[in-house]
Design a protein around this motif. Sequence first.
Motif, PDB file in Angstrom:
ATOM      1  N   LEU A 155      23.418  16.328 -18.964  1.00 50.44           N
ATOM      2  CA  LEU A 155      23.035  15.314 -19.949  1.00 50.44           C
ATOM      3  C   LEU A 155      22.390  14.104 -19.284  1.00 50.44           C
ATOM      4  O   LEU A 155      21.473  13.494 -19.839  1.00 50.44           O
ATOM      5  N   LEU A 156      22.885  13.749 -18.076  1.00 49.56           N
ATOM      6  CA  LEU A 156      22.295  12.606 -17.386  1.00 49.56           C
ATOM      7  C   LEU A 156      20.832  12.855 -17.028  1.00 49.56           C
ATOM      8  O   LEU A 156      19.991  11.948 -17.117  1.00 49.56           O
ATOM      9  N   PRO A 205      12.740   9.530 -28.238  1.00 48.87           N
ATOM     10  CA  PRO A 205      13.154   8.727 -27.075  1.00 48.87           C
ATOM     11  C   PRO A 205      14.535   8.109 -27.215  1.00 48.87           C
ATOM     12  O   PRO A 205      15.291   8.038 -26.238  1.00 48.87           O
ATOM     13  N   PHE A 206      14.891   7.647 -28.418  1.00 46.86           N
ATOM     14  CA  PHE A 206      16.212   7.047 -28.589  1.00 46.86           C
ATOM     15  C   PHE A 206      17.317   8.073 -28.356  1.00 46.86           C
ATOM     16  O   PHE A 206      18.295   7.808 -27.646  1.00 46.86           O
ATOM     17  N   GLU A 207      17.183   9.233 -28.959  1.00 46.14           N
ATOM     18  CA  GLU A 207      18.204  10.276 -28.800  1.00 46.14           C
ATOM     19  C   GLU A 207      18.281  10.760 -27.359  1.00 46.14           C
ATOM     20  O   GLU A 207      19.373  11.038 -26.843  1.00 46.14           O
ATOM     21  N   ILE A 208      17.132  10.855 -26.720  1.00 47.28           N
ATOM     22  CA  ILE A 208      17.133  11.274 -25.306  1.00 47.28           C
ATOM     23  C   ILE A 208      17.850  10.233 -24.449  1.00 47.28           C
ATOM     24  O   ILE A 208      18.633  10.554 -23.549  1.00 47.28           O
ATOM     25  N   GLY A 209      17.597   8.939 -24.730  1.00 46.56           N
ATOM     26  CA  GLY A 209      18.270   7.879 -23.977  1.00 46.56           C
ATOM     27  C   GLY A 209      19.763   7.882 -24.199  1.00 46.56           C
ATOM     28  O   GLY A 209      20.549   7.708 -23.264  1.00 46.56           O
ATOM     29  N   ALA A 253      21.297  10.697 -22.259  1.00 44.82           N
ATOM     30  CA  ALA A 253      21.419  10.365 -20.841  1.00 44.82           C
ATOM     31  C   ALA A 253      22.571   9.401 -20.609  1.00 44.82           C
ATOM     32  O   ALA A 253      23.290   9.499 -19.602  1.00 44.82           O
ATOM     33  N   LEU A 254      22.768   8.455 -21.536  1.00 44.73           N
ATOM     34  CA  LEU A 254      23.878   7.515 -21.393  1.00 44.73           C
ATOM     35  C   LEU A 254      25.224   8.230 -21.488  1.00 44.73           C
ATOM     36  O   LEU A 254      26.146   7.948 -20.699  1.00 44.73           O
ATOM     37  N   PHE A 290      29.968  10.683 -18.598  1.00 47.68           N
ATOM     38  CA  PHE A 290      30.635  11.896 -18.131  1.00 47.68           C
ATOM     39  C   PHE A 290      30.600  11.963 -16.602  1.00 47.68           C
ATOM     40  O   PHE A 290      31.609  12.302 -15.945  1.00 47.68           O
ATOM     41  N   THR A 291      29.454  11.657 -16.017  1.00 47.50           N
ATOM     42  CA  THR A 291      29.290  11.748 -14.567  1.00 47.50           C
ATOM     43  C   THR A 291      30.192  10.757 -13.847  1.00 47.50           C
ATOM     44  O   THR A 291      30.784  11.077 -12.805  1.00 47.50           O
TER      45      THR A 291
END
Length: 445
Positions: A156-157, A190-194, A197-198, A203-204
């Motif tokens: 996801l990151l 872009p919002f959903e992708i950001g 990643a958050l 999680f990371t």
Amino acid sequence: MATDYGYDSGLGFPETRHRLPAGLRAPFEGRTWREFGYVLLSLPISILMFTYAVTMVSLGAGLLVTFLGIPVFAAGLAGCRGLGALERARARGLLGLEVADPEPLRTRGSGFMAWIGAVLKSGTSWRTLLYSVLHLPWALFSFVVAVNFWVYGWALLTYPLWFWVFPAYAGQDGLQLYGDETHHIYLDNPFEIGVTALVGLLFTLATPWIVRALTTVDRVMVHGLLGPTRLSARVVELESDRGVVVDTAAADLRRIERDLHDGAQARLVALAMDLGLAKEKLAEDPHAAARMVDEAHGEVKTALQELRDLARGIHPAVLTDRGLDAALSSVASRCTVPVQVEVDLPSRPAPAIEGIAYFTVSELLQNVSKHARATGAAVDVWRVEDRLLLQVVDNGVGGADVSAGSGLAGLAERLDAVDGILVVDSPVGGPTRVTAELPWRGDRV
């Protein structure tokens, strides 16, 4: 750069100062990757251990109706001990867990039957068997949790880097979050992708701490089931202490023998020769004989003084008659610097502990006289619950170090043999503060 170097104001040694907080550093630290590797290896190794243990125990139990059941059962337990040694080595290498080897097999007699009996009676064998059975479900749980968090977190990151794969090759706009016959939700703008990643970043960052918590349970299992028990560790410690006591007693006997041989015995031999010569000259030269008898009288006084000093070194009479206060005051009076003695004891300890306390203070004051270059010292003795504490302080040059192999090291070994502790605080330039702690071991009768 992620690190900076400064100096610890208390010790003067360089210390590492990290610019990044621990939460951000954790995913990239070597410890995290070693612990994750430990979790990954745990599953196949645990499957091997579980399969071996269950197979050998079942085979041995099935063959108990014959003579072969017991040897097979013992062989299974011995194999579990070997696998336990492998697990200790793996925990030592990947988790940094130092676990001492358990007590070895203690066979009574020789031969195959004696070995079988030792394996079956050993608690270590049964604990490693229990570990082999119990570790598999935990290893499976740890593997699933750690791998899922690790994979989903990094996937996801890095989603902004590889989301183009879906429209290019999968025929959809992005990673599908929800879908049924009429509705489909993809993470494609872009919002959903950001946001994805958050979430992956969270999680990371959380995964290393989750893995650390999982391996904490492994540490407990390895230490509790594969390491030595408290009883066996205590037995090993007592055996080591017994060796120290025996060596110390032998060294004291050699010292007494040497002092007698080189001191009082030599003087008495010379005295006997002088008296023999005086006896021969008594008739020929009475004045010379009288002079020789007078010299012999002086030698007798010197030999008696040496014998008194030697007896005081073995066990002073003042300690037996009047206790630590008077005995330590006597020792302090012979020190080359003024010594203030304060003994605050409600009663007298056991004779053995009292003697050890006396000789400890005596040796510490000898060090003050020989090495400290001090102008004053103080001795304090008191009791705290079931412990007897001694403290010797001087204002000398300091620099005393137990690890340097000096007399303090031998003194620390003697105290350790009776569950005592020696703590030395002696910075260069002084002052020196030596604290000894001894068990009280019951009041004197």
